[in-house]
Design a protein around this motif. Structure first.
Motif, PDB file in Angstrom:
ATOM      1  N   ILE A 154      -2.554   9.123  -7.960  1.00 43.21           N
ATOM      2  CA  ILE A 154      -1.470   9.248  -9.120  1.00 43.21           C
ATOM      3  C   ILE A 154      -1.536  10.580  -9.614  1.00 43.21           C
ATOM      4  N   ARG A 155      -0.275  11.101  -9.732  1.00 42.44           N
ATOM      5  CA  ARG A 155      -0.215  12.355 -10.641  1.00 42.44           C
ATOM      6  C   ARG A 155      -0.022  11.911 -11.759  1.00 42.44           C
ATOM      7  N   CYS A 156      -0.955  12.511 -12.675  1.00 45.45           N
ATOM      8  CA  CYS A 156      -1.258  12.505 -14.028  1.00 45.45           C
ATOM      9  C   CYS A 156      -0.789  13.811 -14.849  1.00 45.45           C
ATOM     10  N   THR A 157       0.369  13.686 -15.358  1.00 44.94           N
ATOM     11  CA  THR A 157       0.705  15.135 -16.248  1.00 44.94           C
ATOM     12  C   THR A 157       0.432  14.970 -17.582  1.00 44.94           C
ATOM     13  N   VAL A 158      -0.336  15.770 -18.440  1.00 43.93           N
ATOM     14  CA  VAL A 158      -0.385  15.783 -19.796  1.00 43.93           C
ATOM     15  C   VAL A 158       0.828  16.751 -20.364  1.00 43.93           C
ATOM     16  N   ILE A 159       1.452  16.336 -21.435  1.00 42.24           N
ATOM     17  CA  ILE A 159       2.503  17.168 -21.940  1.00 42.24           C
ATOM     18  C   ILE A 159       2.012  17.493 -23.222  1.00 42.24           C
ATOM     19  N   THR A 160       1.932  18.700 -23.653  1.00 42.44           N
ATOM     20  CA  THR A 160       1.749  19.039 -25.049  1.00 42.44           C
ATOM     21  C   THR A 160       2.378  20.183 -25.519  1.00 42.44           C
ATOM     22  N   GLY A 161       2.075  20.426 -26.807  1.00 41.57           N
ATOM     23  CA  GLY A 161       2.780  21.712 -27.461  1.00 41.57           C
ATOM     24  C   GLY A 161       4.237  21.696 -28.258  1.00 41.57           C
ATOM     25  N   HIS A 162       4.410  20.156 -28.048  1.00 40.04           N
ATOM     26  CA  HIS A 162       5.907  19.861 -28.883  1.00 40.04           C
ATOM     27  C   HIS A 162       5.889  19.455 -30.234  1.00 40.04           C
ATOM     28  N   GLY A 163       4.616  19.098 -30.455  1.00 38.26           N
ATOM     29  CA  GLY A 163       4.314  18.755 -32.080  1.00 38.26           C
ATOM     30  C   GLY A 163       4.293  17.081 -31.979  1.00 38.26           C
ATOM     31  N   ASN A 164       4.175  16.721 -33.373  1.00 45.05           N
ATOM     32  CA  ASN A 164       4.512  14.936 -33.267  1.00 45.05           C
ATOM     33  C   ASN A 164       5.833  14.923 -33.609  1.00 45.05           C
ATOM     34  N   VAL A 165       6.640  14.853 -32.448  1.00 43.14           N
ATOM     35  CA  VAL A 165       8.123  14.422 -32.499  1.00 43.14           C
ATOM     36  C   VAL A 165       8.415  12.779 -32.938  1.00 43.14           C
ATOM     37  N   GLY A 166       7.171  11.924 -32.923  1.00 39.21           N
ATOM     38  CA  GLY A 166       7.644  10.818 -32.955  1.00 39.21           C
ATOM     39  C   GLY A 166       7.346   9.788 -31.608  1.00 39.21           C
ATOM     40  N   TYR A 167       7.451   8.587 -31.765  1.00 36.88           N
ATOM     41  CA  TYR A 167       7.111   7.719 -30.757  1.00 36.88           C
ATOM     42  C   TYR A 167       8.210   7.594 -29.688  1.00 36.88           C
ATOM     43  N   GLY A 168       9.524   7.373 -29.946  1.00 36.35           N
ATOM     44  CA  GLY A 168      10.470   7.378 -29.145  1.00 36.35           C
ATOM     45  C   GLY A 168      10.705   8.616 -28.480  1.00 36.35           C
ATOM     46  N   PRO A 203       0.736  -1.326   0.114  1.00 35.42           N
ATOM     47  CA  PRO A 203      -0.155  -0.150   0.109  1.00 35.42           C
ATOM     48  C   PRO A 203       0.777   1.217  -0.007  1.00 35.42           C
ATOM     49  N   TRP A 204       2.152   1.222   0.041  1.00 29.71           N
ATOM     50  CA  TRP A 204       2.846   2.445   0.196  1.00 29.71           C
ATOM     51  C   TRP A 204       3.263   2.713  -1.055  1.00 29.71           C
ATOM     52  N   ARG A 205       3.122   2.227  -2.170  1.00 23.25           N
ATOM     53  CA  ARG A 205       3.700   2.477  -3.362  1.00 23.25           C
ATOM     54  C   ARG A 205       3.191   3.644  -4.036  1.00 23.25           C
ATOM     55  N   SER A 206       4.078   4.404  -4.761  1.00 20.15           N
ATOM     56  CA  SER A 206       3.700   5.640  -5.464  1.00 20.15           C
ATOM     57  C   SER A 206       3.863   5.463  -6.981  1.00 20.15           C
ATOM     58  N   ALA A 207       3.097   6.340  -7.804  1.00 23.77           N
ATOM     59  CA  ALA A 207       3.331   6.411  -9.299  1.00 23.77           C
ATOM     60  C   ALA A 207       2.921   7.803  -9.743  1.00 23.77           C
ATOM     61  N   ASN A 208       3.513   8.048 -10.714  1.00 24.38           N
ATOM     62  CA  ASN A 208       3.309   9.092 -11.976  1.00 24.38           C
ATOM     63  C   ASN A 208       3.183   8.716 -13.332  1.00 24.38           C
ATOM     64  N   VAL A 209       1.969   9.487 -14.058  1.00 23.17           N
ATOM     65  CA  VAL A 209       1.777   8.877 -15.133  1.00 23.17           C
ATOM     66  C   VAL A 209       1.819  10.125 -16.203  1.00 23.17           C
ATOM     67  N   PHE A 210       2.521   9.819 -17.179  1.00 25.23           N
ATOM     68  CA  PHE A 210       2.717  11.180 -18.184  1.00 25.23           C
ATOM     69  C   PHE A 210       1.943  10.716 -19.589  1.00 25.23           C
ATOM     70  N   LEU A 211       1.073  11.429 -20.142  1.00 25.91           N
ATOM     71  CA  LEU A 211       0.462  11.361 -21.074  1.00 25.91           C
ATOM     72  C   LEU A 211       0.916  12.341 -22.166  1.00 25.91           C
ATOM     73  N   VAL A 212       1.695  11.924 -23.077  1.00 31.02           N
ATOM     74  CA  VAL A 212       2.449  12.612 -24.069  1.00 31.02           C
ATOM     75  C   VAL A 212       1.663  13.192 -25.308  1.00 31.02           C
ATOM     76  N   ASP A 213       1.092  14.279 -25.492  1.00 31.56           N
ATOM     77  CA  ASP A 213       0.193  14.573 -26.551  1.00 31.56           C
ATOM     78  C   ASP A 213       1.110  14.887 -27.984  1.00 31.56           C
ATOM     79  N   ASN A 214       1.282  14.053 -28.930  1.00 28.77           N
ATOM     80  CA  ASN A 214       2.062  14.364 -30.109  1.00 28.77           C
ATOM     81  C   ASN A 214       0.911  14.920 -31.225  1.00 28.77           C
ATOM     82  N   GLY A 215      -0.119  15.083 -30.712  1.00 28.85           N
ATOM     83  CA  GLY A 215      -1.216  15.531 -31.770  1.00 28.85           C
ATOM     84  C   GLY A 215      -2.556  14.951 -31.616  1.00 28.85           C
ATOM     85  N   GLY A 216      -3.695  15.706 -31.770  1.00 30.40           N
ATOM     86  CA  GLY A 216      -4.881  14.989 -31.995  1.00 30.40           C
ATOM     87  C   GLY A 216      -5.650  14.575 -30.825  1.00 30.40           C
TER      88      GLY A 216
END
Length: 292
Positions: free
Chosen positions: A87-101, A58-71
């Motif tokens: 769980i802290r969920c962060t949406v990252i946007t504005g960088h354009g479609n930079v590719g999967y990796g 029960p002491w585990r912790s996590a962060n989630v990043f949703l990286v929006d490459n567009g659309g």
């Protein structure tokens, strides 16, 4: 355009810098015009698996990043769903479609975790997937990358571990009609490691594993400097898998189970075929050409 970041817990100005608080698990999901219903299934099954893990630890912790490459759609409700289970969920946007990796690398640069999960938005986790994954990695410190049993919608095993490919293997598997593929069944059987991959036995050091679910020790992934972002799409997981063996062991662990809804490049249209071929050239130029 500058990068903007939306978090369920902080204002934009507070989260542009890498997150300082250490967590057990960080997760990156790269989005480009996602199937919203499938994305919601992916994230809901992750949350359910995480809740199962909390019952054990029960002491585990996590962060989630949703990286929006567009659309991507409005993700506010998804952020709230994660906040509801701390769980802290962060949406990252504005960088354009930079590719999967490159998208995953953006998230990795902000993560401060023991483990990092590279997760596709078309994957569903079994309820006990994270329990079994954490138990294995914490009992086997020499393993820096874990890949799961991967099933399809019918519950049949997808053979996504690979031996080093030849050009012929890739072209036949990716683009040949079914009737022609039967003529190459033996070589494809070997390439897909069907002689050792099953739903029971762990396999040590499969040469190449799928990027749809790659659970790393974050230290190992950082030392590898993440994905090589010269691959826009396709073969970035092949490249990263081969490099991972230089630093640690890799495990195929069938006790960790997922369902993967993804399809091959040939079924996605000519743009994906072109991207596949371009990345194939980059891959063989780096690791050496094998034709037949």
């Amino acid at each position: 355009m500058g990068r903007s970041i939306v978090s369920g817990l902080s204002r934009e100005a507070d989260v542009i810098q890498p997150i300082e608080e250490a967590v057990d698990l960080s997760v990156s999901v790269v989005l480009y015009r996602p199937d919203v219903a499938q994305l919601e299934r992916t994230l809901s099954t992750f949350r359910a698996s995480w809740i199962d893990l909390l019952r054990v630890n029960p002491w585990r912790s996590a962060n989630v990043f949703l990286v929006d490459n567009g659309g991507s759609p409005d993700l506010t409700s998804i952020v709230a769903d994660f906040a509801a289970i701390d769980i802290r969920c962060t949406v990252i946007t504005g960088h354009g479609n930079v590719g999967y990796g490159a998208g995953h690398n953006i998230a990795l640069a902000q993560s401060n975790s023991t483990y990092h999960l590279v997760l596709n938005p078309d994957v569903e986790l079994a309820a006990d997937a994270l329990v079994n994954a954490f138990a294995f990695l914490e009992a086997n410190l020499g393993y820096g990358l874990l890949t799961p049993w991967v099933g399809d919608e019918r519950g049949e095993l997808q053979y996504l571990c690979r031996r080093f490919p030849t050009v012929l293997d890739l072209l036949v598997r990716g683009f040949a009609p079914a009737r022609l593929r039967t003529l190459f069944a033996v070589r494809l059987w070997r390439y897909e490691m069907r002689d050792v991959i099953n739903d029971r036995d762990m396999v040590v050091d499969p040469p190449i594993v799928s990027g749809c679910f790659m659970l790393f020790r974050t230290e190992i992934l950082r030392r590898l400097q993440g994905f090589d972002d010269r691959y826009f799409l396709y073969f970035e997981d092949y490249d990263l898998s081969l490099r991972a063996h230089e630093l640690s062991c890799v495990a195929y662990l069938p006790a960790v189970r997922i369902v993967h809804h993804g399809g091959g490049a040939s079924r996605k249209g000519w743009l994906h075929v072109r991207l596949f071929v371009a990345s194939m050239f980059k891959f063989f130029n780096r690791f050496g050409w094998k034709w037949l």
